[in-house]
Design an enzyme around this catalytic site. Sequence first.
Site, PDB file in Angstrom:
ATOM      1  N   ARG A 181     -51.347   6.547 -44.758  1.00  0.00           N
ATOM      2  CA  ARG A 181     -52.266   7.252 -45.133  1.00  0.00           C
ATOM      3  C   ARG A 181     -53.415   6.913 -44.416  1.00  0.00           C
ATOM      4  O   ARG A 181     -54.221   7.763 -43.221  1.00  0.00           O
ATOM      5  CB  ARG A 181     -53.041   7.199 -46.456  1.00  0.00           C
ATOM      6  CG  ARG A 181     -52.057   8.034 -47.598  1.00  0.00           C
ATOM      7  CD  ARG A 181     -52.101   7.608 -49.191  1.00  0.00           C
ATOM      8  NE  ARG A 181     -53.501   8.464 -49.109  1.00  0.00           N
ATOM      9  CZ  ARG A 181     -54.363   8.134 -50.318  1.00  0.00           C
ATOM     10  NH1 ARG A 181     -53.587   6.970 -51.215  1.00  0.00           N
ATOM     11  NH2 ARG A 181     -55.564   8.312 -50.675  1.00  0.00           N
ATOM     12  N   CYS A 238     -60.438   3.027 -50.599  1.00  0.00           N
ATOM     13  CA  CYS A 238     -59.313   3.463 -50.739  1.00  0.00           C
ATOM     14  C   CYS A 238     -58.997   4.440 -50.670  1.00  0.00           C
ATOM     15  O   CYS A 238     -59.962   5.534 -49.867  1.00  0.00           O
ATOM     16  CB  CYS A 238     -58.246   2.536 -52.024  1.00  0.00           C
ATOM     17  SG  CYS A 238     -59.403   2.307 -53.657  1.00  0.00           S
TER      18      CYS A 238
END
Length: 279
Positions: A181, A238
């Site tokens: 990611r 995050c």
Amino acid sequence: MSLHISSPLVSVDWLYNNLENENLIILDCTIPKVTDKSQNSTDKKQIKGALFFDLKNVFSDKKVPFPNTVLAPKEFQEKAQELGINKDSVLVCYDDLGTYSSPRVWWMFQLMGFKNIAILDGGFPEWKSKNYPIETPKTHQPKKGNFKVYYKPEKLKFTNDVLNSIENKAILIADARSKGRFYGTEPEPRNDLKSGHIPNSVSLPFIEMQQSGKMKSAEELKNIFKDYKNKEQIIFTCGSGITASILALGAAIAGVKNVAVYDGSWTEWGSTNNLPIAL
């Protein structure tokens, strides 16, 4: 006798031995798996005497577009009091996945200036492995507590703070998402989000802090953070603020101070126009 916690973690043995302490409050901080249709309320089990800490619906600001946004201090204080939490309570947080969402709750209490709190190392799986007492969740109506907030705003960062930190070499931005990611080689779980990462941030996947659902040892975590310990500040980010808190926990165990969490994290950064993105 009042308990005092001096470490971010406590073992299941410690919790079992203190289960009857009058000041102890155990918080089940599990995030429900809404995609798991096979699970229903009769399947759910918890540690004996635990209270459910509803991270998604009660202790997140539902008035904003981004998930898991921390409550304003006054509202957090009121919700914590409604849960029966007092100034002299000792809190132990856990979740059903081992160590996943409980660090977020631990960090939120740090943000609110409350220190007598720890995470159950290994969480519910570790507790069950010892055959310690569990129960089906019960409806509790606790007496209102006198919990008080002593807000620590330096522990919370917003988009402009992060944007202004990108070129500051004294500040490290560390991303807890997977490397896929981070580098945009695997899709984001939210369809409307761009791929990539905040420029000049480093990839520090939260799974590197853990082994078999438990946090790594203090020495192992110190080794992970050794290259960053001289930074003036570390900002953890995050997807939506949950796993960034695992990095904050790892830093605390390693003795790394002056850390903060970017509350909006990639959900906010990746859906906001005109913000720089790196791949």
